[in-house]
Design a protein around this motif. Sequence first.
Motif, PDB file in Angstrom:
ATOM      1  N   PRO A  96       0.843  -1.197   0.000  1.00 55.46           N
ATOM      2  CA  PRO A  96       0.000   0.000   0.000  1.00 55.46           C
ATOM      3  C   PRO A  96       0.881   1.252   0.000  1.00 55.46           C
ATOM      4  CG  PRO A  96      -0.015  -1.065   2.168  1.00 55.46           C
ATOM      5  CD  PRO A  96       0.786  -1.937   1.255  1.00 55.46           C
ATOM      6  N   PRO A  97       0.318   2.377  -0.399  1.00 53.31           N
ATOM      7  CA  PRO A  97      -1.086   2.609  -0.729  1.00 53.31           C
ATOM      8  C   PRO A  97      -1.426   2.044  -2.106  1.00 53.31           C
ATOM      9  CG  PRO A  97       0.168   4.604  -1.163  1.00 53.31           C
ATOM     10  CD  PRO A  97       1.126   3.608  -0.560  1.00 53.31           C
ATOM     11  N   TRP A  98      -2.718   1.738  -2.274  1.00 55.26           N
ATOM     12  CA  TRP A  98      -3.213   1.256  -3.552  1.00 55.26           C
ATOM     13  C   TRP A  98      -4.102   2.329  -4.160  1.00 55.26           C
ATOM     14  CZ3 TRP A  98      -3.993  -2.534   0.570  1.00 55.26           C
ATOM     15  CH2 TRP A  98      -2.943  -3.459   0.631  1.00 55.26           C
ATOM     16  N   HIS A  99      -3.770   2.707  -5.383  1.00 62.00           N
ATOM     17  CA  HIS A  99      -4.550   3.719  -6.086  1.00 62.00           C
ATOM     18  C   HIS A  99      -5.734   3.072  -6.791  1.00 62.00           C
ATOM     19  CE1 HIS A  99      -0.585   6.148  -6.253  1.00 62.00           C
ATOM     20  NE2 HIS A  99      -1.210   6.299  -5.098  1.00 62.00           N
ATOM     21  N   VAL A 100      -6.811   3.814  -6.875  1.00 61.58           N
ATOM     22  CA  VAL A 100      -8.042   3.348  -7.510  1.00 61.58           C
ATOM     23  C   VAL A 100      -8.068   3.857  -8.953  1.00 61.58           C
ATOM     24  CG1 VAL A 100     -10.567   3.484  -7.449  1.00 61.58           C
ATOM     25  CG2 VAL A 100      -9.267   3.297  -5.310  1.00 61.58           C
ATOM     26  N   TYR A 101      -8.434   2.963  -9.868  1.00 60.90           N
ATOM     27  CA  TYR A 101      -8.532   3.288 -11.292  1.00 60.90           C
ATOM     28  C   TYR A 101      -9.924   2.948 -11.801  1.00 60.90           C
ATOM     29  CZ  TYR A 101      -3.450   3.654 -11.466  1.00 60.90           C
ATOM     30  OH  TYR A 101      -2.149   4.031 -11.259  1.00 60.90           O
TER      31      TYR A 101
END
Length: 180
Positions: free
Chosen positions: A148-153
């Motif tokens: 993480p962090p995990w980005h949202v797409y």
Amino acid sequence: MQTTNLAELYELDPLEWSAVVDGLNAGFPQAPGSGGPDRHTCWLATIDPDGSPQVTAVGALWVDGAFWFETGPRTRKARNLSRDPRCTLSVALDTFDLSVRGTAERVTDRATVAQLAARWAAEGWPCRVDDSGTALTADFSAPSAGPPPWHVYRIAPRTATALATVEPGGATRWRFDGPR
């Protein structure tokens, strides 16, 4: 929307996009043992720097007419998308196989990221919004997502192709006009 019947040779009617959307809106479990022969896996294809395809499994959701997925910024798929956002996401459901081509856009709107975190949590992945408010964190994720962090797409379909996997069968491609 332009519809092309890919099964005219077999005198089959074109599939209805609304039926595909209904199937997606019904959800497609991705946890092991929860769908498909074992589960429904979403496959994301991006473009490597040398122009070759790169394909990896992702945990995706269908929400508001688009596919959503998450990944860490150092993953190959994130690096590929930052350079060239064109991509394809594919999934096999019980009644059709679907491939969607579009452009992945990273989403940083705090309300949207929070909404998606809640959706993933409801699907069984206990993620939460991180301190920035624009990415996700959790105690675990798929190894291919990186740390993480995990980005949202978000991937809105530009084109979609579905192949019916039940009688009477059929195959159809749709081209969507304008931004989606």
